[in-house]
Design an enzyme around this catalytic site. Structure first.
Site, PDB file in Angstrom:
ATOM      1  N   GLU A  81       0.961  -1.404   0.033  1.00 53.63           N
ATOM      2  CA  GLU A  81       0.207   0.838   0.286  1.00 53.63           C
ATOM      3  C   GLU A  81       0.633   1.406  -0.390  1.00 53.63           C
ATOM      4  OE1 GLU A  81      -2.811   0.134  -0.944  1.00 53.63           O
ATOM      5  OE2 GLU A  81      -3.632  -2.213  -0.011  1.00 53.63           O
ATOM      6  N   ARG A  91     -17.762  -0.366   6.721  1.00 52.93           N
ATOM      7  CA  ARG A  91     -19.154  -1.103   5.615  1.00 52.93           C
ATOM      8  C   ARG A  91     -19.443  -2.544   6.796  1.00 52.93           C
ATOM      9  NH1 ARG A  91     -19.665  -5.386   2.551  1.00 52.93           N
ATOM     10  NH2 ARG A  91     -17.408  -5.145   2.634  1.00 52.93           N
ATOM     11  N   CYS A 144      -7.782  -2.448   8.113  1.00 51.96           N
ATOM     12  CA  CYS A 144      -6.490  -2.240   7.528  1.00 51.96           C
ATOM     13  C   CYS A 144      -6.242  -1.108   7.747  1.00 51.96           C
ATOM     14  CB  CYS A 144      -6.132  -3.371   6.715  1.00 51.96           C
ATOM     15  SG  CYS A 144      -7.081  -5.382   6.508  1.00 51.96           S
ATOM     16  N   HIS A 168      -1.250  -6.190   1.305  1.00 47.21           N
ATOM     17  CA  HIS A 168      -2.703  -6.501   1.308  1.00 47.21           C
ATOM     18  C   HIS A 168      -2.552  -8.240   0.234  1.00 47.21           C
ATOM     19  CE1 HIS A 168      -5.535  -3.530   2.192  1.00 47.21           C
ATOM     20  NE2 HIS A 168      -6.043  -4.507   3.197  1.00 47.21           N
TER      21      HIS A 168
END
Length: 215
Positions: A81, A91, A144, A168
């Protein structure tokens, strides 16, 4: 010169019975290659508690480099990342039922932090071994990204000598038996993370190469 590399992986979340980030990371606990000496710790998929566990791991191991690892179901590549953002926007609930929306991770903290890892170089080294990899420009807004941002904030405030970042990884095949999604073998994921650890231990600077996303 030896560099101690702390790897972290998460426990299962979202109804899964396994989390490949921890399955891969725990395989590397105690591994050594080149200048990299690897230690591994599990963190909970829980807002804020994950950061508390990470801080304790930093105190325990006194690492030179920290690479946090998380599952990104649906991705088909190993994806270091580029940036962490100062936002919790869940979510789904975390493993303790927390579901923050529109919340700063660090009140008054910067909007974002760049990774401290040579991620383009890591991607190239992983691809040399025939393992798919690419730089990612979004770590999401779940735990994360929360851990990634919290790590970089902790480094900025208290541990400027440490370099850190986040990677990831895809599902492993056993997670995709009942759903249509890409996966990567645990052996390949483990190998890629070891390459990342060694590359980060050898190189502080990244390479200049084209990349980015059009949208």
């Amino acid at each position: 010169m030896e560099k101690k590399v702390l790897l972290t992986g998460f426990d299962p979340f979202g109804g899964e019975t396994v989390n490949p980030s921890w399955e891969a990371v725990k395989r590397l606990n105690g591994a050594a290659e080149g200048p990299a000496s690897i230690v591994s710790e599990q963190v909970p998929t829980v807002f804020y508690k994950s950061l508390a566990v990470l801080r304790e791991a930093i105190k325990k191991h006194q690492p030179d480099i920290i690479i946090c690892v998380g599952q990104a179901g649906g991705r088909m590549q190993i994806t270091p990342e580029r940036v962490a953002i100062n936002l919790n926007e869940a979510r789904i609930p975390d493993n303790e039922g927390n579901q923050p929306v529109g919340e700063d991770i660090s009140q008054g903290g910067p909007a974002a932090y760049w990774t401290g890892l040579p991620i383009k170089r890591i991607v190239e080294e992983i691809k040399k071994e025939g393992i798919p990899a690419a730089v990612s420009y979004t770590a999401g807004t779940f735990v994360c990204n929360h851990l990634f941002y919290g790590l970089m904030d902790e480094i900025s405030r208290h541990h400027p000598h440490i370099r850190g970042g986040f990677i990831h990884i895809p599902y492993i095949p056993e997670q995709t038996l009942q759903k249509s999604a890409p996966s990567l073998s645990l052996d390949h994921i483990t190998k890629a993370l070891k390459i990342a650890a060694v590359t980060a231990a050898v190189h502080e600077d990244d390479i200049e190469t084209g990349g980015g996303e059009l949208h």
